[in-house]
Design a protein around this motif. Structure first.
Motif, PDB file in Angstrom:
ATOM      1  N   TRP A 134       0.953  -1.330   0.141  1.00 40.02           N
ATOM      2  CA  TRP A 134       0.023   0.295   0.030  1.00 40.02           C
ATOM      3  C   TRP A 134       0.770   1.538  -0.074  1.00 40.02           C
ATOM      4  O   TRP A 134       1.045   1.593  -0.745  1.00 40.02           O
ATOM      5  CB  TRP A 134      -0.604   0.144   1.270  1.00 40.02           C
ATOM      6  N   ALA A 135       2.042   1.388   1.086  1.00 40.55           N
ATOM      7  CA  ALA A 135       2.839   2.485   1.021  1.00 40.55           C
ATOM      8  C   ALA A 135       3.781   2.089  -0.348  1.00 40.55           C
ATOM      9  O   ALA A 135       3.961   3.261  -0.424  1.00 40.55           O
ATOM     10  CB  ALA A 135       3.457   2.436   2.118  1.00 40.55           C
ATOM     11  N   ALA A 136       3.613   1.644  -1.251  1.00 38.70           N
ATOM     12  CA  ALA A 136       5.029   1.493  -2.269  1.00 38.70           C
ATOM     13  C   ALA A 136       3.898   2.123  -3.477  1.00 38.70           C
ATOM     14  O   ALA A 136       4.255   3.353  -4.308  1.00 38.70           O
ATOM     15  CB  ALA A 136       5.367   0.336  -2.233  1.00 38.70           C
ATOM     16  N   GLY A 137       2.221   1.795  -2.700  1.00 39.98           N
ATOM     17  CA  GLY A 137       1.394   2.527  -4.559  1.00 39.98           C
ATOM     18  C   GLY A 137       1.099   3.368  -4.507  1.00 39.98           C
ATOM     19  O   GLY A 137       1.238   4.550  -4.992  1.00 39.98           O
ATOM     20  N   ARG A 138       1.732   4.485  -2.799  1.00 39.26           N
ATOM     21  CA  ARG A 138       0.690   6.080  -2.504  1.00 39.26           C
ATOM     22  C   ARG A 138       1.922   6.261  -3.274  1.00 39.26           C
ATOM     23  O   ARG A 138       2.199   7.488  -3.094  1.00 39.26           O
ATOM     24  CB  ARG A 138       0.550   5.686  -1.034  1.00 39.26           C
ATOM     25  N   ALA A 139       3.219   5.557  -2.656  1.00 41.80           N
ATOM     26  CA  ALA A 139       4.686   6.975  -3.236  1.00 41.80           C
ATOM     27  C   ALA A 139       4.657   6.631  -4.577  1.00 41.80           C
ATOM     28  O   ALA A 139       5.510   8.288  -4.677  1.00 41.80           O
ATOM     29  CB  ALA A 139       5.966   5.874  -1.805  1.00 41.80           C
ATOM     30  N   ALA A 140       4.510   5.615  -4.897  1.00 40.87           N
ATOM     31  CA  ALA A 140       4.660   5.626  -6.413  1.00 40.87           C
ATOM     32  C   ALA A 140       3.727   6.524  -7.239  1.00 40.87           C
ATOM     33  O   ALA A 140       4.172   7.635  -8.248  1.00 40.87           O
ATOM     34  CB  ALA A 140       4.649   4.227  -7.165  1.00 40.87           C
ATOM     35  N   ALA A 141       2.201   6.334  -7.106  1.00 50.05           N
ATOM     36  CA  ALA A 141       1.462   8.214  -7.372  1.00 50.05           C
ATOM     37  C   ALA A 141       2.121   9.170  -6.865  1.00 50.05           C
ATOM     38  O   ALA A 141       2.136  10.131  -7.799  1.00 50.05           O
ATOM     39  CB  ALA A 141       0.149   7.443  -6.863  1.00 50.05           C
ATOM     40  N   LYS A 142       2.378   9.520  -6.145  1.00 50.84           N
ATOM     41  CA  LYS A 142       2.561  10.857  -5.425  1.00 50.84           C
ATOM     42  C   LYS A 142       3.863  10.842  -6.340  1.00 50.84           C
ATOM     43  O   LYS A 142       4.211  12.060  -7.003  1.00 50.84           O
ATOM     44  CB  LYS A 142       3.451  10.748  -3.722  1.00 50.84           C
ATOM     45  N   ALA A 143       5.147   9.969  -6.779  1.00 52.64           N
ATOM     46  CA  ALA A 143       6.126  10.594  -7.818  1.00 52.64           C
ATOM     47  C   ALA A 143       5.771  10.725  -9.029  1.00 52.64           C
ATOM     48  O   ALA A 143       6.803  11.816  -9.588  1.00 52.64           O
ATOM     49  CB  ALA A 143       7.939   9.573  -7.268  1.00 52.64           C
ATOM     50  N   ALA A 144       4.206  10.604  -9.492  1.00 53.32           N
ATOM     51  CA  ALA A 144       4.066  10.395 -10.773  1.00 53.32           C
ATOM     52  C   ALA A 144       3.442  11.553 -10.850  1.00 53.32           C
ATOM     53  O   ALA A 144       2.909  11.909 -12.308  1.00 53.32           O
ATOM     54  CB  ALA A 144       2.862   9.360 -11.387  1.00 53.32           C
ATOM     55  N   GLY A 145       3.101  12.361  -9.198  1.00 52.39           N
ATOM     56  CA  GLY A 145       2.306  13.027  -9.577  1.00 52.39           C
ATOM     57  C   GLY A 145       0.867  13.247  -8.952  1.00 52.39           C
ATOM     58  O   GLY A 145       0.487  13.942  -9.287  1.00 52.39           O
ATOM     59  N   TYR A 146       0.835  11.977  -8.224  1.00 54.84           N
ATOM     60  CA  TYR A 146      -0.575  12.005  -8.313  1.00 54.84           C
ATOM     61  C   TYR A 146      -1.072  12.394  -6.842  1.00 54.84           C
ATOM     62  O   TYR A 146      -0.286  11.047  -5.486  1.00 54.84           O
ATOM     63  CB  TYR A 146      -1.394  10.882  -8.446  1.00 54.84           C
ATOM     64  N   THR A 147      -1.353  13.177  -5.836  1.00 59.11           N
ATOM     65  CA  THR A 147      -2.110  13.236  -4.702  1.00 59.11           C
ATOM     66  C   THR A 147      -2.912  13.437  -3.715  1.00 59.11           C
ATOM     67  O   THR A 147      -3.145  13.792  -2.123  1.00 59.11           O
ATOM     68  CB  THR A 147      -0.825  14.230  -4.069  1.00 59.11           C
ATOM     69  N   LYS A 148      -4.261  12.827  -4.465  1.00 59.89           N
ATOM     70  CA  LYS A 148      -5.081  12.870  -4.107  1.00 59.89           C
ATOM     71  C   LYS A 148      -5.586  11.495  -2.957  1.00 59.89           C
ATOM     72  O   LYS A 148      -4.469  10.712  -2.726  1.00 59.89           O
ATOM     73  CB  LYS A 148      -6.251  11.782  -5.307  1.00 59.89           C
ATOM     74  N   ARG A 149      -6.356  12.141  -1.951  1.00 56.37           N
ATOM     75  CA  ARG A 149      -6.218  11.066  -0.550  1.00 56.37           C
ATOM     76  C   ARG A 149      -7.045   9.616  -1.161  1.00 56.37           C
ATOM     77  O   ARG A 149      -8.292   9.443  -1.820  1.00 56.37           O
ATOM     78  CB  ARG A 149      -6.831  11.419   0.307  1.00 56.37           C
ATOM     79  N   GLY A 150      -6.545   8.965  -0.599  1.00 56.00           N
ATOM     80  CA  GLY A 150      -7.171   7.167  -0.689  1.00 56.00           C
ATOM     81  C   GLY A 150      -7.445   6.572   0.626  1.00 56.00           C
ATOM     82  O   GLY A 150      -7.706   7.524   1.807  1.00 56.00           O
TER      83      GLY A 150
END
Lengths: 109, 1003
Positions: free
Chosen positions: B475-491
């Motif tokens: 879960w943390a990796a998915g969140r970090a990957a999305a953030k690095a790709a520019g996506y920061t919406k809350r999940g």
């Protein structure tokens, strides 16, 4: 497979659309040059693990030659710029200095 | 025996039987089986023979890491060798045969090698087959080749189709276990475009076998819920049977999707190679269990503990009635528990640890299973399958304490995270001594163009072996990957997992610890390449200390499984032999692909007509309709000759050669490169490009020019035409148009960028037709139009005008030595112009001719051809072309290079004509022999043939060649080697064989 930005058309382009042209910023030696200078020009190349300057042509795009400053070790790209210059733009040199303090390459630093 | 259990089997559908054959035997499995589980359900334990010693082998694993279970699949056009039974899904009518044995799987003559194993140690081939020298070619190599290799290559044409698929995503998640699913969900919820791929046919990975809970519900239920959520996200794509094969520079990833392997006959491509550009990659690739190294650990019936568990839970297959579990960790106790609960017997759990406590151990004991601590397996008993084990103290040398009957051994040496994808593009590893494994070091991740990490590893692959950590890490990796790709919406919040607590593992690299040589020589590390503990120790002893050297000396990890089971065990043995720490010995390099991918998937659709584009001239269609026997010239197809019905190609060539000299020939020269060079500085520029002077060429005239590289070597030639004050037309060789154009652009853009010159490649804008022969002028006069008389259009000049109704540029140039006009017309008029010439030329005996006649005519005249007389090492001086090197010009490309000492060496081989004494045709490329031998004991040479033909005009063989001091040795006879071992004598002559004074072209 690298992605480099063509400084002419602005496209972030895949390596398959590019043609590599070896080391950048060679100084041509012609008739009248010494054997040593001519040999250096023809055969001697930098082979760094780190900061490097290369020639690339956007061959399946705009057809223009451009130069790239990148790290051969980490694959980080510091920037690309048009080939019509004798040395890298100051802005790119500054960027390299910020990331790799104390770097040098050929006569550049 | 191995058989199907009445209960269990979460992946199979017992209502749907599936028939298949193995070595011709008709067997039955169920929908959802793999070939491995179906074979085991039919008590087919023996599946193949090993590579070197032909030992009987059965399945060891249940997944992609399987080293032994390789079979031939299908037949004829769909034949495929080396298919892994563990990753082959069963389908109706599947036919499999075992490989690497003779005459049969059960009785294999090659098994004698196992008796000879003490004479076949590591490096055996290197040591044994050195001498005598001549034996290598005639004795050793044929025998070794015959017995080497695993499967056989297919012989028939593959009728399936394959394709490539290109896509860009924000986050690529590799691995569809709980960590991968959690990562995909976390990244998807944040708005990133996600692609989730899983190599097997099912989501969930190992969690579904081990039944932990996630978010308070059983893992299977959580997985089902998560899949449903993901399927409803428009920004998430999911692919099963899709293996992450390799991670490359800047986020480029290859994935290999097997679309119809499990359902042959379905529409569409068989395999699809995904070419993915991902901003971020999450590798949730899980881990692989390690075997333990004890004597005879390769017998059929010795499996990984996790595999025994998988077969029971997933496919309802028991490997044996009595299973001995051997372990150095708690996880293997799960296997014992599963088997016991399925009603099978587990006589003993052999635990190498001196002491261990934990929930799983307690549960096993509570089920009445005997647990022996501090013990090991001295050896496994049995021939073609396990019949028992001999126990010993792990700390000792292997003295047998007790023998226990069993028909299955489930072994576990701990788990190794699958770090392949992490490592492909430079991710580094850390040695985790507590968990006894290499795990990715997040501080040293693969970096992208911005210098930031682009791979995040997650879950078990990240060294988090337990559910709770694995799912939240995903879960943390998915969140970090999305953030690095520019996506920061809350999940949503991180999922919480729970499973049984486990005690620490203890490293066990050899069982027993002090095993005698006899045991070590039977303790397998690499099952597929037959490498044992004793082999790696021998390599270390003989000085192969680097892990990369030891690997190549022993072939450890070099088989098709690339050492998925053996690498860590092997390097641990190596490090013990060298008395070094494991991290100091290091790992070998992980290279893509993760598991083998089909060659056809790499080719994709690039086969047959789509293999490469074929270039056509405006005349190609006419030629193909009129007997053209084509040959490839670059991407062009040019007629080699125009063969008439009943003629051989050679007869056709002889006819064309004579007719062109005597009457009239027509050549489609449209493929010649045509570059327009234009601008105020065009003359200055061409003076740099060509060795001779082009700036002084008067408008209306033509000049033959040479091009050299900056190294001084000849690179291209052709006729240059001055079209206007600021415009030149440069003809290049057929193969040269594109790269000479590029060469000019390179110099214009990168060296003389202030020069005002444009270059345009107009090769395809014009059809160019050579009208050649004594009647050439008569033909053009008959068509009418511009004046083509010798006075109005002298040799080496050109004019623009009309020929008949056609818009033409007429160049009076000759590559044949005949009266010749090369006429360019707009491409759209080319076909009509050709046909008009053919029709009007009939009364003059016109015949089209092909490239072979072109070659013969030029060779008769001693004209050089780039690529025949030149090979990248030849300079103009070698070809007696000094006249084309301008002395007036200060500089041109290659001028400085010609001053180098080797270029000015009088001992260079130079161009001459060669006339055999017997009139025969010299073999192409043949070398002229000289007295004495060189340092390697080979005969010295003094020249070689560069062009050689039969000349129908001269009725003899003619040739050109480069000969040491050739021009000074006119009249001397030298000998050339022929392939059959004989020699042929040839006289050194003038290369101009025909019309030495050039009277025929100058009329």
């Amino acid at each position: 497979m690298l992605i480099l930005r063509c400084p002419y058309c602005g496209v972030e382009t895949d390596e398959t659309d590019l043609q590599g042209g070896g080391q950048a910023h060679l100084k041509r030696e012609g008739p009248g040059s010494s054997d040593d200078d001519f040999e250096d020009y023809l055969f001697m190349r930098e082979n760094p693990k780190g900061v490097h300057f290369e020639r690339w042509r956007h061959v399946y795009g705009c057809g223009k030659w451009f130069l790239a400053a990148r790290c051969t070790n980490t694959l980080e790209v510091f920037g690309t710029y048009p080939a019509q210059t004798l040395e890298p733009p100051q802005e790119i040199k500054d960027k390299i200095t910020a990331k790799r303090p104390g770097w040098s390459w050929g006569t550049f630093q | 025996m191995s058989t199907r259990l009445a209960s269990q089997g979460r992946l199979i559908n017992k209502d749907k039987a599936v028939a298949f054959t193995f070595n011709g035997k008709h067997l039955q499995g169920f929908e959802g089986d793999t070939l491995a589980s179906a074979l085991l359900a039919n008590d087919q334990m023996l599946i193949g023979r090993s590579f070197k010693y032909h030992r009987p082998r059965g399945v060891v694993a249940s997944g992609a890491e399987e080293p032994n279970g390789l079979v031939n699949l299908g037949k004829g056009a769909s034949f495929e060798p080396n298919a892994r039974v563990t990753t082959t899904e069963l389908f109706e009518g599947l036919t499999a045969t075992s490989q690497n044995h003779w005459p049969t799987l059960e009785f294999d003559v090659g098994a004698i090698n196992t008796q000879l194993s003490r004479f076949l140690p590591a490096g055996f081939y290197y040591k044994m087959f050195m001498y005598p020298r001549s034996f290598w070619k005639h004795v050793y190599e044929p025998i070794i080749r015959k017995s080497a290799g695993l499967g056989k290559a297919p012989k028939d044409r593959d009728h399936d189709t394959y394709e490539h698929f290109h896509t860009h995503v924000d986050v690529l998640v590799v691995g569809g276990g709980i960590a991968g699913l959690a990562a995909a969900k976390a990244a998807g919820e944040r708005g990133a475009r996600v692609l989730l791929i899983e190599q097997t046919a099912d989501w969930g990975g190992r969690a579904v076998v081990d039944t932990p809970t996630v978010d308070g519900i059983p893992a299977q239920e959580w997985i089902n819920n998560t899949i449903q959520v993901l399927e409803n996200m428009h920004n998430v794509d999911m692919r099963l049977r899709c293996m992450g094969a390799g991670v490359y520079d800047h986020g480029y990833t290859l994935a290999y999707e097997r679309l119809t392997d499990h359902a042959p006959g379905d529409e569409g491509p068989r395999h699809r190679l995904w070419c993915i550009r991902a901003k971020q990659i999450v590798t949730a690739t899980g881990a692989i269990e390690r075997p333990l190294s004890f004597a005879a650990n390769d017998l059929p019936g010795v499996l990984l503990a996790s595999a025994v568990r998988d077969y029971a839970v997933n496919f309802g297959v028991s490997i044996g009635d009595r299973t001995v579990v051997v372990t150095n960790n708690d996880d293997a106790y799960r296997t014992a528990i599963v088997l016991k609960e399925a009603g099978l017997d587990v006589p003993v759990i052999v635990d190498a640890r001196v002491q261990a406590e934990g929930e799983l151990i307690d549960r096993a004991r509570a089920l009445g299973i005997r647990v022996e601590m501090g013990k090991g397996v001295a050896s496994v008993k049995g021939g073609k399958r396990v019949t028992g084990v001999a126990l010993c103290a792990q700390a000792g040398e292997g003295a047998v304490l007790e023998e226990i009957d069993c028909d299955c051994v489930a072994m576990s040496g701990g788990w190794s995270p699958v770090v392949h994808l992490w490592s492909h593009c430079g991710g580094k590893l850390d040695w985790d001594a507590d968990q006894v494994m290499f795990r990715p070091d997040p501080e040293r991740a693969p970096t992208g163009a911005d210098g930031q990490a682009f791979v995040i590893t997650a879950g078990v692959a990240n060294g988090h072996l337990f559910t709770a950590e694995a799912v939240s890490d995903g879960w943390a990796a998915g969140r970090a990957a999305a953030k690095a790709a520019g996506y920061t919406k809350r999940g949503a919040q991180a999922p919480m997992g729970e499973d049984a607590a486990e005690g620490p593992i203890s490293p066990v690299w050899l069982m027993p610890q002090g095993a005698r040589h006899a045991l070590r020589a039977k303790a397998w590390l690499d099952f597929q390449n037959d490498v044992k503990v004793s082999d790696v120790q021998l390599a270390a002893q003989e000085g192969f200390e680097s892990v990369e050297h030891a690997k190549r000396y022993t072939t450890l990890g070099m088989a098709t499984d690339q050492g998925k089971l053996s690498n860590i065990n092997g390097l641990a043995i190596l490090s013990q032999s060298l008395n070094a720490d494991i991290p100091n010995v290091g790992t070998t390099t992980f290279r893509p692909p993760y598991t083998p991918i089909s060659m056809a998937s790499i080719a994709g659709v690039a086969r047959d007509d789509l293999f490469q584009p074929i270039r056509m001239t405006p005349v190609s269609e006419w030629s193909n309709n009129n007997g053209a026997d084509n040959e490839p010239v670059g991407q062009w197809r040019r007629p080699f000759a125009y063969v008439r019905p009943g003629e051989s190609v050679q007869t056709a060539v002889n006819r064309e050669v004579k007719n062109t000299r005597e009457n009239l020939g027509l050549l489609d020269a449209s493929t010649l490169g045509k570059l327009i060079v234009k601008g105020p500085d065009a003359g200055k520029f061409l003076d740099m490009m060509y060795t001779n002077m082009m700036s002084t060429l008067p408008v209306g005239k033509c000049r033959y020019g040479l091009m050299c590289s900056e190294n001084g070597f000849l690179s291209d030639d052709g006729v240059v035409v001055r079209m206007a004050e600021d415009t030149w037309l440069c003809h290049t060789t057929t193969g040269g148009a594109e790269h000479i154009h590029a060469h000019m652009e390179d110099w214009l853009q990168c060296e003389w960028w202030d020069w005002k010159v444009y270059v345009a490649n107009v090769t395809e804008q014009y059809a160019q037709i050579a009208v050649v022969g004594p009647h050439a002028r008569k033909l053009l006069r008959k068509l009418g139009g511009m004046d083509v008389s010798a006075e109005a259009l002298p040799f080496m000049q050109w004019r623009e005008g009309k020929i008949g109704d056609f818009d033409a540029r007429v160049f009076r140039i000759s590559f044949s030595g005949e009266l010749s006009y090369e006429i360019a017309v707009p491409a759209g008029q080319g076909a009509a112009f050709w046909e008009a010439l053919m029709e009007a030329g009939e009364e003059f005996g016109i015949m089209p001719y092909g490239t072979e006649t072109l070659h013969i005519l030029r060779a008769e005249k001693g004209f050089i051809m780039i690529g025949d007389e030149t090979d990248g090492t030849v300079i103009p001086q070698d070809l007696n072309l000094q006249w084309a090197l301008s002395k007036k010009k200060e500089d041109y490309l290659g001028k400085r290079a010609h001053e180098r000492s080797h270029m000015a060496d009088p001992d260079r081989w130079k161009l001459v004509g060669l006339a055999t004494e017997d009139g025969s045709v010299l073999p192409d490329g043949a070398y002229a022999i000289a007295e004495g031998e060189n340092a390697n004991g080979q005969r010295n040479t003094q020249g070689r043939v560069t062009s050689t033909y039969y000349s129908a005009n001269l009725e003899r063989g003619i040739a050109m060649g480069l000969v040491h001091k050739g021009p000074e040795r006119m009249g001397e006879v030298i000998e050339f080697n022929k392939v059959d071992g004989t020699t042929v004598r040839a006289k050194i002559v003038d290369p101009v064989f025909y019309d030495k004074d050039g009277e025929k072209q100058n009329v």
